[in-house]
Write a protein that holds these residues in place. Structure first.
Motif, PDB file in Angstrom:
ATOM      1  N   TYR A 231     -27.592-213.018  79.636  1.00 30.16           N
ATOM      2  CA  TYR A 231     -27.048-214.284  80.146  1.00 30.16           C
ATOM      3  C   TYR A 231     -25.785-214.053  80.967  1.00 30.16           C
ATOM      4  N   TYR A 232     -24.849-213.267  80.426  1.00 29.50           N
ATOM      5  CA  TYR A 232     -23.576-213.102  81.122  1.00 29.50           C
ATOM      6  C   TYR A 232     -23.659-212.084  82.263  1.00 29.50           C
ATOM      7  N   THR A 233     -24.653-211.207  82.243  1.00 37.32           N
ATOM      8  CA  THR A 233     -24.875-210.346  83.412  1.00 37.32           C
ATOM      9  C   THR A 233     -25.333-211.184  84.598  1.00 37.32           C
ATOM     10  N   GLU A 234     -26.263-212.091  84.353  1.00 42.05           N
ATOM     11  CA  GLU A 234     -26.733-212.967  85.440  1.00 42.05           C
ATOM     12  C   GLU A 234     -25.595-213.844  85.947  1.00 42.05           C
ATOM     13  N   ALA A 235     -24.758-214.340  85.023  1.00 41.88           N
ATOM     14  CA  ALA A 235     -23.617-215.159  85.436  1.00 41.88           C
ATOM     15  C   ALA A 235     -22.645-214.353  86.290  1.00 41.88           C
ATOM     16  N   PHE A 236     -22.409-213.100  85.913  1.00 45.20           N
ATOM     17  CA  PHE A 236     -21.526-212.234  86.700  1.00 45.20           C
ATOM     18  C   PHE A 236     -22.072-212.026  88.104  1.00 45.20           C
ATOM     19  N   LEU A 237     -23.365-211.761  88.229  1.00 47.53           N
ATOM     20  CA  LEU A 237     -23.956-211.531  89.547  1.00 47.53           C
ATOM     21  C   LEU A 237     -23.887-212.791  90.408  1.00 47.53           C
ATOM     22  N   ARG A 238     -24.052-213.970  89.796  1.00 47.69           N
ATOM     23  CA  ARG A 238     -23.916-215.218  90.544  1.00 47.69           C
ATOM     24  C   ARG A 238     -22.481-215.396  91.039  1.00 47.69           C
ATOM     25  N   ASP A 239     -21.522-215.123  90.164  1.00 46.98           N
ATOM     26  CA  ASP A 239     -20.122-215.269  90.559  1.00 46.98           C
ATOM     27  C   ASP A 239     -19.763-214.287  91.669  1.00 46.98           C
ATOM     28  N   ALA A 240     -20.264-213.058  91.564  1.00 49.73           N
ATOM     29  CA  ALA A 240     -19.988-212.056  92.596  1.00 49.73           C
ATOM     30  C   ALA A 240     -20.546-212.497  93.940  1.00 49.73           C
ATOM     31  N   ALA A 241     -21.754-213.047  93.933  1.00 54.61           N
ATOM     32  CA  ALA A 241     -22.360-213.528  95.174  1.00 54.61           C
ATOM     33  C   ALA A 241     -21.571-214.700  95.745  1.00 54.61           C
ATOM     34  N   ALA A 242     -21.120-215.602  94.880  1.00 55.01           N
ATOM     35  CA  ALA A 242     -20.362-216.766  95.336  1.00 55.01           C
ATOM     36  C   ALA A 242     -19.029-216.345  95.965  1.00 55.01           C
ATOM     37  N   MET A 243     -18.473-215.219  95.511  1.00 57.05           N
ATOM     38  CA  MET A 243     -17.219-214.700  96.060  1.00 57.05           C
ATOM     39  C   MET A 243     -17.434-213.805  97.275  1.00 57.05           C
TER      40      MET A 243
ATOM     41  N   GLU B 178     -26.382-224.119  97.291  1.00 52.57           N
ATOM     42  CA  GLU B 178     -25.418-223.052  96.994  1.00 52.57           C
ATOM     43  C   GLU B 178     -25.831-222.273  95.745  1.00 52.57           C
ATOM     44  N   GLU B 179     -26.340-222.998  94.735  1.00 50.93           N
ATOM     45  CA  GLU B 179     -26.796-222.325  93.520  1.00 50.93           C
ATOM     46  C   GLU B 179     -28.003-221.449  93.806  1.00 50.93           C
ATOM     47  N   LEU B 180     -28.930-221.932  94.647  1.00 53.81           N
ATOM     48  CA  LEU B 180     -30.110-221.134  94.986  1.00 53.81           C
ATOM     49  C   LEU B 180     -29.706-219.864  95.734  1.00 53.81           C
ATOM     50  N   ILE B 181     -28.724-219.980  96.638  1.00 49.87           N
ATOM     51  CA  ILE B 181     -28.261-218.803  97.375  1.00 49.87           C
ATOM     52  C   ILE B 181     -27.645-217.792  96.421  1.00 49.87           C
TER      53      ILE B 181
ATOM     54  N   GLN C  62     -21.395-227.878 108.900  1.00 49.04           N
ATOM     55  CA  GLN C  62     -22.601-227.289 108.337  1.00 49.04           C
ATOM     56  C   GLN C  62     -22.526-227.374 106.811  1.00 49.04           C
ATOM     57  N   VAL C  63     -22.900-228.487 106.251  1.00 45.32           N
ATOM     58  CA  VAL C  63     -22.811-228.708 104.813  1.00 45.32           C
ATOM     59  C   VAL C  63     -24.153-228.383 104.167  1.00 45.32           C
ATOM     60  N   LEU C  64     -24.125-227.543 103.144  1.00 48.96           N
ATOM     61  CA  LEU C  64     -25.355-227.191 102.445  1.00 48.96           C
ATOM     62  C   LEU C  64     -25.916-228.394 101.689  1.00 48.96           C
ATOM     63  N   PRO C  65     -27.229-228.551 101.660  1.00 46.39           N
ATOM     64  CA  PRO C  65     -27.838-229.615 100.867  1.00 46.39           C
ATOM     65  C   PRO C  65     -27.538-229.405  99.380  1.00 46.39           C
ATOM     66  N   PRO C  66     -27.610-230.458  98.575  1.00 42.81           N
ATOM     67  CA  PRO C  66     -27.365-230.325  97.129  1.00 42.81           C
ATOM     68  C   PRO C  66     -28.280-229.264  96.505  1.00 42.81           C
ATOM     69  N   GLY C  67     -27.705-228.404  95.692  1.00 47.62           N
ATOM     70  CA  GLY C  67     -28.463-227.361  94.997  1.00 47.62           C
ATOM     71  C   GLY C  67     -28.649-226.087  95.776  1.00 47.62           C
TER      72      GLY C  67
ATOM     73  N   SER D  94     -15.444-226.962  89.380  1.00 48.24           N
ATOM     74  CA  SER D  94     -15.425-228.314  88.797  1.00 48.24           C
ATOM     75  C   SER D  94     -14.224-229.111  89.279  1.00 48.24           C
ATOM     76  N   ARG D  95     -13.166-228.412  89.721  1.00 50.07           N
ATOM     77  CA  ARG D  95     -11.989-229.092  90.259  1.00 50.07           C
ATOM     78  C   ARG D  95     -12.084-229.281  91.767  1.00 50.07           C
ATOM     79  N   GLY D  96     -13.258-229.011  92.329  1.00 47.57           N
ATOM     80  CA  GLY D  96     -13.501-229.290  93.732  1.00 47.57           C
ATOM     81  C   GLY D  96     -13.118-228.194  94.695  1.00 47.57           C
ATOM     82  N   HIS D  97     -12.903-226.969  94.185  1.00 50.18           N
ATOM     83  CA  HIS D  97     -12.524-225.866  95.054  1.00 50.18           C
ATOM     84  C   HIS D  97     -13.689-224.897  95.214  1.00 50.18           C
ATOM     85  N   SER D  98     -13.730-224.225  96.364  1.00 48.31           N
ATOM     86  CA  SER D  98     -14.820-223.306  96.654  1.00 48.31           C
ATOM     87  C   SER D  98     -14.422-221.882  96.266  1.00 48.31           C
ATOM     88  N   PRO D  99     -15.395-221.061  95.891  1.00 45.69           N
ATOM     89  CA  PRO D  99     -15.094-219.657  95.561  1.00 45.69           C
ATOM     90  C   PRO D  99     -14.421-218.903  96.702  1.00 45.69           C
TER      91      PRO D  99
END
Length: 472
Positions: free
Chosen positions: A102-114, A424-427, A417-422, A294-299
């Motif tokens: 679970y936390y490995t997948e979360a780490f990879l998502r966070d790394a991609a978002a950054m 960013e998570e798919l990317i 260029q605003v991404l559609p809802p969902g 959650s506070r409205g800021h981007s990675p």
């Protein structure tokens, strides 16, 4: 040529690959028992900046980042206490394997978002236990390790170079250990565990020549770095809290077995602070990427905030600072979009040279990057160029996109260029799948993104996106 501060020599030195063209880089990765806090992400960003600077200079970088999923004790300095993975498994009522996945997948998502470029491999410590056992056996055979009641210790006095990285020689450590209860079975107070005997009821354990047990934290990185990158590694990165004991012990283990220096350059980033104190899970004063968003800021606003300080200097995280970075990122993207609209001709962002008009800015920017990753100075050059209306839009556009190969801020992502809802998570999920070499899942996610109007392009420099029908 990129020059960085080598912790081993205390000097600023050029990064030179041992072999022609390719730089072998090992990055100390996460212990996957919780979400990564933003201080961890700052440490991982350091590795990304080293890699990007080298790649812009024409080097191929073979990066490996480990994932620790066993053997990391709650008391890191003295290698004792409970295994962090097992503590988390008990708290969350999951198996250690479920926690790790679970936390490995979360780490990879966070790394991609950054916008951290994915490593070539993310070896899991639990997959390398046979190699760890073999390393421990060799150390014992060479006289660098000894076994006591199923525990195996590294004998620091058998390795004359112990303490070169941190300055903590066995003699200097003696005073520090006086106030700490030392295992009386050790030959020397500073000896550290290579292998631990499994206690009653321990869930995660392996058979070994010394009985059932589990590896020490430090032997993991020796096994994974040698196994993935070989006996000569050009750059090894991590946080300054890794210098001792983790990296000091890694040097002793690896070099005692191999017989020569393994890592040429060690690069360490300073702590991230919040409210003037080191950000840490143990202190409870940390934020993760979910709270940032959650506070409205981007990675990427967080990435820009981190770029405002040198990696070797401590930096105090504040929400006001993050909000200011968000506004600065939006302004930069709007400016780049305006330059693009005003520019004539095709833009080539894949080279440092963006035309005669911006050549001076380019030289200054890359000189700052090559000078030990002076990101504040590099950003200052970008800001100066941004306000220099004497330069034609096309020149500024080309230069900004060239700079962004290092900065990684997606400056060509226009504010409109605003991404559609969902999306960013798919990317982020697709980046994690690609990092794990799960190509089938990556292709499925590409199709899902196309279905909601987002086109994905994979390049040597990373993944980019655009809205269907939008400008390329």
């Amino acid at each position: 040529m990129l020059r960085v501060t080598n912790t081993l020599t205390r000097a600023k030195e050029p990064v030179r690959p041992d072999g022609p063209g390719q730089v072998r880089m090992y990055t100390c990765g996460p212990t996957v028992y919780r979400y990564m806090h933003v201080g961890n992400l700052r440490s991982f960003l350091l590795a990304d900046l080293v890699r990007r600077a080298l790649e812009v200079a024409g080097h191929e970088v073979d990066q490996v980042q480990n994932v620790t999923d066993v053997g990391h004790m709650t008391d890191e300095e003295f290698d004792r206490g409970e295994d962090k993975m097992l503590v988390s498994a008990q708290l969350e009522d999951r198996s250690p394997a479920e926690i790790a996945a679970y936390y490995t997948e979360a780490f990879l998502r966070d790394a991609a978002a950054m916008n951290l470029r994915p490593a070539r491999a993310y070896p899991r410590a639990s997959d390398y236990v046979p190699q760890m056992i073999e390393l421990v056996r060799r150390l014992e055979e060479l006289g660098n390790a000894y076994e006591v009641d199923g525990d195996v210790y590294f004998a620091v006095e058998s390795f004359p170079g112990y303490g070169r990285l941190s300055g903590n020689s066995p003699e200097r450590l003696r005073a520090g250990h006086r106030l700490v209860e030392v295992d009386p079975r050790k030959r020397h107070h500073a000896d550290f565990a290579l292998w631990r005997r499994a206690g009653p009821g321990r869930l995660v354990k392996w058979d070994s020549p010394w009985g059932e047990g589990f590896p020490g934290w430090h032997i993991e990185c020796s096994a994974m770095s040698l196994g993935e990158l070989g006996e000569r590694i050009d750059v090894h990165t991590g946080g300054e809290d890794n210098v001792f004991p983790h990296h000091e012990d890694e040097i002793a283990q690896s070099e005692a077995v191999i017989g020569h220096q393994v890592v040429h350059t060690w690069v360490h980033g300073a702590h991230l602070l919040t409210e003037g104190r080191k950000m840490a899970k143990s202190a409870g004063n940390f934020y993760d990427l979910r709270e940032i968003e959650s506070r409205g800021h981007s990675p990427l606003a967080l990435r820009l905030l981190f770029l405002q300080a040198r990696y070797r200097g401590q930096f105090n995280f504040t929400w006001d600072g993050l909000a200011a970075a968000e506004r600065a990122l939006e302004r930069l993207r709007a400016r780049v979009a305006a330059w693009s609209a005003d520019a004539s001709g095709e833009v080539d962002g894949a080279t440092r040279s963006s035309g005669e008009a911006a050549a001076t800015y380019e030289r200054r920017f890359w000189a700052a990057v090559d000078d030990d990753l002076d990101t504040p100075k590099a950003l200052a050059v970008l800001a100066e160029m941004e306000s220099d209306d004497r330069l034609p839009p096309a020149a500024r556009h080309r230069a900004a996109l060239g700079f962004d190969r290092f900065l990684g801020l997606d400056l060509d992502r226009a504010t409109g260029q605003v991404l559609p809802p969902g999306a960013e998570e798919l990317i982020a999920r697709r980046e994690a799948a690609r990092a794990a070499r799960d190509w089938a899942t990556a292709d499925t996610l590409r199709d899902e993104l196309a279905g909601i109007g987002v086109e994905i392009s994979d390049t040597r420099g990373g993944t980019t996106w655009r809205l269907a029908g939008g400008p390329r």
